[in-house]
Design a protein around this motif. Structure first.
Motif, PDB file in Angstrom:
ATOM      1  N   UNK A  65       0.840  -1.264   0.109  1.00  0.00           N
ATOM      2  CA  UNK A  65       0.132   0.019  -0.142  1.00  0.00           C
ATOM      3  C   UNK A  65       0.734   1.267  -0.013  1.00  0.00           C
ATOM      4  N   UNK A  66       2.143   1.116   0.043  1.00  0.00           N
ATOM      5  CA  UNK A  66       2.880   2.274   0.099  1.00  0.00           C
ATOM      6  C   UNK A  66       2.953   2.955  -1.088  1.00  0.00           C
ATOM      7  N   UNK A  67       2.419   2.419  -2.326  1.00  0.00           N
ATOM      8  CA  UNK A  67       2.262   3.062  -3.454  1.00  0.00           C
ATOM      9  C   UNK A  67       1.034   3.871  -3.771  1.00  0.00           C
ATOM     10  N   UNK A  68       0.220   3.768  -2.777  1.00  0.00           N
ATOM     11  CA  UNK A  68      -1.349   4.478  -2.861  1.00  0.00           C
ATOM     12  C   UNK A  68      -0.845   5.921  -2.684  1.00  0.00           C
ATOM     13  N   UNK A  69      -1.867   6.854  -3.294  1.00  0.00           N
ATOM     14  CA  UNK A  69      -1.503   8.208  -3.252  1.00  0.00           C
ATOM     15  C   UNK A  69      -2.658   8.932  -2.935  1.00  0.00           C
ATOM     16  N   UNK A  70      -2.464   9.930  -2.025  1.00  0.00           N
ATOM     17  CA  UNK A  70      -3.573  10.719  -1.526  1.00  0.00           C
ATOM     18  C   UNK A  70      -3.168  12.133  -1.785  1.00  0.00           C
ATOM     19  N   UNK A  71      -4.154  12.876  -2.382  1.00  0.00           N
ATOM     20  CA  UNK A  71      -4.001  14.482  -2.538  1.00  0.00           C
ATOM     21  C   UNK A  71      -5.027  15.258  -2.310  1.00  0.00           C
ATOM     22  N   UNK A  72      -4.799  16.408  -1.842  1.00  0.00           N
ATOM     23  CA  UNK A  72      -5.666  17.488  -1.448  1.00  0.00           C
ATOM     24  C   UNK A  72      -5.372  18.695  -2.465  1.00  0.00           C
ATOM     25  N   UNK A  73      -6.646  18.921  -3.048  1.00  0.00           N
ATOM     26  CA  UNK A  73      -6.379  20.331  -4.055  1.00  0.00           C
ATOM     27  C   UNK A  73      -7.638  21.337  -3.906  1.00  0.00           C
TER      28      UNK A  73
END
Length: 506
Positions: free
Chosen positions: A491-499
C-alpha cells in the motif's frame, strides 16, 4: 505537512481570496448561416446558476433545439461592442464535462441557442466582420498527503505543497459574414521553463531554463513562457446538417475533450482515460458535422479526416495514411430529465521519420526514413443524465495499438519486444447542486486497465469534494483524491492528494 495546516491554508484561500468576475458577454454564433448546433446538451435545470460560456460557441440552433447546459470549455465572455448577442452563448452540442447547474442559459458545444433566430440569421449573412475576445483562468493549491517518494512525481507538481496558475486560455471568436466563422484558442503557459527532460540513452535528467537576457533592461535575465495553440479553424455553415471546418480542432469525442474549461468542470483535472490521450486531443484536417431535431429529440454526427498522429502532426504528415474518425450522438428530453448518449471512434497510424539529404543520380534529394510506426484504433461511449440540479455522467474508452514488426520497439527486458496492446478504462461522476451559495457535493470513481505494454497493470481512483459557484463566473473547488493499484499488495504506492482551486471566466 500536517492535514490541519493544509486545511487552514485552503480555508484562507477560499475565504480570503477575492476575484472580480467579468460580466458575461455574447458569444458569436459558431457557424454562420442557419446551421444547427453541432451537439446540443441538456437544457439548463430550473434555477440553475452559472453563465459559463462554451468552449466553442455554437452554430445557431434550429427552432425548438434544446439549449446546452453547462456548455463548456470557454467561459463567459467579456462584453464587446462586436458581440452579437445580448447574453453569453454556450457552444452548441458539446456533451460537456460540466455540471448541469454550471451552465449558461443557452447553447452548447458549438452553440448559441440564446440568440434570436431572425436577428442571428441577418447577422450571420451580413458582410460585417465581428470579433469577440474572452477566456478563462485558474489558480490552484496542491498538497500531497501520502508518501512523497512514491507519489510526488505522479501529482504533476512535485511532493511539496504548491501554488500555481494552471490555465490561462484566450479565445478569438470571429463572425466573418456570409456563413463563415473562425475560432482560435490559445493557452499561455510558463513552460518550457523549469521542465525536466530525460536523455533516452543515459536516463539523466536536465532542467530546462528559459531565462534570457533582456536587451531593454541592461541584459538582466528574464524568464519566458510558451503558447499552446489549442485550436485554430475556419468553418462554413452550409446547412444545419452540413457544416465544414478546416484547420486544427479538438477531437469531437466524449464529454471532456471539447469542453475543457476549468470553470465548468467539477474537478481540477480530467480523468486518466481522457488525459492519457487514447484519442488525440486535437487534430489538423477537415471536420464535418451536423444535427437535426425532431420534437424533444436531437441527433447529430461528426466525421473527421486528419494527418493522424506523429511528432509533428499539426503541420506535417510523415506517411501517406490519413486518420479517420466519427461521432454519433443523441439527446432526449423527458419528464424525468435529459439523457445524452454518444459513441465515438478514431483509426489512424502513428509515424515518426527522420530526414536525410543525399545525392541520387546527380540530384539532391530528401528522404524520410521511417523510425517508428504503429496502427491505432480508439473507441468510446458516453452517457450524461441531468434532472433538475442532479448530474450523472460516465465514459468508457478503449485504445488498441498494433505495431509494424519492422519498427516494433525493444521491451524493458533485453531481448524482448513491446507487444501489441489494448488499454481501456471507465469513470463516472455524480453530484447535486444545492440551493445555498451554489454548493455542489460530488464524487466519482475510475478504473483503468493499461495493458501488456505497460509496467503498470491497472489503477483505480476515488475522487470527490465540493464545487462552489458564488457567482456566475467564479468557481471554488475543494477536491480529495485517493489512487491505488489493485494488483499491488504493497500500500505504500497509494497516493492521497488534497487540491483547492479557484477558476474564473472573463
Amino acid at each position: 505537512m500536517p492535514i490541519h495546516v493544509v486545511s487552514a491554508i485552503s480555508s484562507a484561500l477560499l475565504l480570503g481570496s477575492s476575484f472580480a468576475a467579468a460580466q458575461p458577454a455574447p458569444t458569436p454564433a459558431e457557424a454562420a448561416g442557419s446551421a444547427a448546433p453541432s451537439e446540443p446538451a441538456p437544457a439548463p435545470a430550473p434555477g440553475a446558476s452559472g453563465a459559463i460560456v462554451p468552449s466553442e460557441p455554437a452554430s445557431p440552433a434550429q427552432p425548438g433545439a434544446g439549449a446546452q447546459p453547462g456548455a463548456a470549455d470557454a467561459p463567459p465572455q467579456a462584453a464587446s461592442p462586436a458581440s452579437s448577442a445580448a447574453a453569453p452563448q454556450p457552444h452548441a452540442g458539446a456533451t460537456g464535462n460540466v455540471d448541469a447547474s454550471a451552465t449558461p442559459a443557452a447553447g452548447g458545444e458549438v452553440d448559441v441557442d440564446a440568440l434570436a433566430g431572425t436577428a442571428l440569421a441577418e447577422e450571420l449573412t451580413s458582410e460585417a466582420t465581428k470579433i469577440s475576445v474572452y477566456g478563462f483562468a485558474d489558480f490552484t493549491f496542491s498538497a500531497l498527503l501520502s508518501d512523497k517518494k512514491t507519489g510526488g512525481a505522479s501529482t504533476g507538481v512535485g511532493p511539496n505543497p504548491t501554488f500555481y496558475v494552471g490555465n490561462l486560455n484566450v479565445y478569438l471568436d470571429s463572425n466573418l459574414g456570409k456563413n463563415f466563422r473562425s475560432l482560435i484558442e490559445l493557452r499561455f503557459t510558463y513552460l518550457p521553463d523549469g521542465a525536466i527532460t530525460t536523455d533516452p540513452t543515459t536516463f539523466q535528467n536536465t532542467r530546462v531554463s528559459a531565462a534570457y537576457q533582456d536587451y531593454t533592461d541592461f541584459s538582466r535575465p528574464k524568464k519566458v513562457g510558451g503558447v499552446i495553440i489549442e485550436r485554430a479553424w475556419l468553418e462554413y455553415a452550409a446547412h444545419p446538417l452540413f457544416n465544414i471546418r478546416l484547420g486544427q480542432w479538438l477531437t469531437p469525442y466524449g464529454i471532456w475533450n471539447v469542453d475543457h474549461g476549468s470553470p465548468v468542470i467539477l474537478s481540477n483535472t480530467r480523468p486518466y482515460i481522457i488525459g492519457s490521450e487514447w484519442f488525440p486531443q486535437r487534430q489538423t484536417g477537415i471536420e464535418v458535422h451536423g444535427s437535426h431535431g425532431i420534437g424533444d429529440t436531437q441527433v447529430g454526427y461528426h466525421l473527421t479526416l486528419s494527418n493522424g498522429r506523429g511528432p509533428v502532426d499539426s503541420y506535417m504528415d510523415l506517411d501517406k495514411n490519413k486518420a479517420v474518425g466519427w461521432r454519433l450522438w443523441l439527446q432526449q428530453d423527458t419528464p424525468f430529465g435529459n439523457f445524452a448518449v454518444g459513441t465515438s471512434g478514431y483509426k489512424g497510424r502513428y509515424t515518426d521519420a527522420g530526414q536525410v539529404a543525399a545525392l541520387e543520380n546527380g540530384s539532391l534529394v530528401t528522404n524520410f526514413p521511417v523510425t517508428a510506426s504503429y496502427d491505432e484504433l480508439s473507441l468510446a461511449a458516453d452517457l450524461k443524465y441531468t434532472w433538475g440540479e442532479f448530474l450523472f455522467q460516465a465514459e468508457y474508452v478503449m485504445h488498441d495499438v498494433g505495431f509494424d514488426d519492422k519498427y516494433r520497439p525493444a521491451g524493458f527486458t533485453p531481448g524482448t519486444w513491446v507487444p501489441d496492446n489494448r488499454a481501456w478504462g471507465a469513470y463516472f461522476q455524480t453530484g447535486y447542486r444545492l440551493p445555498w451559495y451554489g454548493i455542489m457535493p460530488w464524487f466519482g470513481f475510475e478504473y483503468d486497465r493499461f495493458g501488456k505494454s505497460s509496467f503498470l497493470y491497472e489503477g483505480c481512483d476515488i475522487v470527490g469534494g465540493l464545487n462552489i459557484r458564488p457567482t456566475e463566473n467564479v468557481v471554488f473547488k475543494l477536491v480529495g483524491v485517493h489512487v491505488w493499484m489493485p494488483y499491488l499488495k504493497e500500500k505504500s504506492y497509494d497516493m492521497d492528494q488534497f487540491v483547492t482551486q479557484v477558476a474564473w471566466s472573463f
